[in-house]
Design a protein around this motif. Structure first.
Motif, mmCIF file in Angstrom:
data_model
loop_
_atom_site.group_PDB
_atom_site.id
_atom_site.type_symbol
_atom_site.label_atom_id
_atom_site.label_comp_id
_atom_site.label_asym_id
_atom_site.label_seq_id
_atom_site.Cartn_x
_atom_site.Cartn_y
_atom_site.Cartn_z
ATOM 1 N N SER A 10 -4.514 -5.431 11.273
ATOM 2 C CA SER A 10 -3.540 -4.365 10.988
ATOM 3 C C SER A 10 -3.657 -3.213 11.979
ATOM 4 O O SER A 10 -2.657 -2.630 12.379
ATOM 5 N N TYR A 31 3.180 2.009 10.864
ATOM 6 C CA TYR A 31 2.416 1.433 9.757
ATOM 7 C C TYR A 31 3.312 0.400 9.101
ATOM 8 O O TYR A 31 4.442 0.181 9.541
ATOM 9 N N VAL A 41 3.482 -8.280 3.485
ATOM 10 C CA VAL A 41 4.030 -7.146 4.220
ATOM 11 C C VAL A 41 5.532 -7.114 3.934
ATOM 12 O O VAL A 41 6.255 -8.051 4.264
ATOM 13 N N SER B 10 0.159 0.743 4.867
ATOM 14 C CA SER B 10 -1.070 0.188 5.461
ATOM 15 C C SER B 10 -2.072 1.270 5.821
ATOM 16 O O SER B 10 -3.275 1.089 5.661
#
Lengths: 117, 117
Positions: A10, A31, A41, B10
Motif C-alpha cells: 500500500s 490513498y 479496495v 488506507s
C-alpha cells in the motif's frame, strides 16, 4: 494450488504517479478507500494538483480504472480528460462522508455509466 | 441497491494500533499488500516493535484476523501470542519476495490451519 497473486505494498501505491494513456502526468495516488469488512479496495483516490485550474482536487476512481505500467513506473488511467473533468471530486480539505453510501454511489453511478477508453 | 459499505482510508489504517483481545498493545499496522489485479487486500503487515525480544519484526496477517474496535481506536487481533510468535515474519529491512506466491502461501498455510481465538 492457489492462483498467482501479483501483490503490491500500500505504501508503494500511495504517491505513485498517474499518467494518461498518451503519457501525460495527471497526478498521484494519495490513498485508497478499503472496505473494512471484506478488505476490498473500493476506490483509489488521486490528487490532480492544479489540474485544469481546479486546485488540489481529489478524485476517487474505481480500482479497475488504473493499470500499472512498469516502464513508466506509474499507473495509466484508462479515462479521458473529459471523463475525469466531469467526475465526482472534492477539495483536499473537504473529504466527503464515506460513512454512508451516498457519495460512493455517486462515484459508482458515474463510472458505471462510462465506456472505458 | 448497493449493500452498505463501511469504508476506511488506507492512510488511516497505516499506523493504527493493534491490541490483543485482552487490551494489550501488540504493535501497529505498517502497510498492507494489495492484489494488483483484483484490488483485494491480501495481507495486513503489522510491526511488533521489540515484541518478545524479536526486534522490529513485520508480520503479515490475513485481513480477517483484524477487527476494528472504535472504543480502543485500534484493531483487535483475534490470535493468541503463541500463534503470533510462531507465525511467518521478517525483519524490517528484509522484505520477502512478494512477486512470487511462495511467501504468501506460507502465510496462508500457517493461518489457514489455525483456529481463531
Amino acid at each position: 494450488m492457489t492462483n498467482k497473486h501479483d501483490l503490491i505494498s500500500s505504501d508503494q501505491v500511495e504517491g505513485t504517479a498517474v499518467y494518461s494513456p498518451s503519457g501525460e502526468k495527471l497526478g498521484t495516488v494519495k490513498y485508497f478507500m478499503v472496505d473494512k469488512i471484506s478488505g476490498d479496495v473500493a476506490y483509489v483516490v488521486m490528487s490532480f494538483g492544479g489540474f485544469m485550474g481546479m486546485g488540489n482536487s481529489y478524485h476517487p476512481l474505481p480500482w479497475k480504472a488504473l493499470h500499472y505500467d512498469p516502464r513508466q513506473g506509474g499507473y495509466i488511467v484508462s479515462l479521458t480528460r473529459e471523463q475525469l473533468e466531469g467526475a465526482p471530486a472534492y477539495a483536499q480539505d473537504m473529504s466527503p462522508d464515506w460513512s454512508n453510501d451516498t457519495y460512493g454511489q455517486q462515484v459508482d453511478t458515474y463510472y458505471g455509466g462510462l465506456p472505458h477508453v
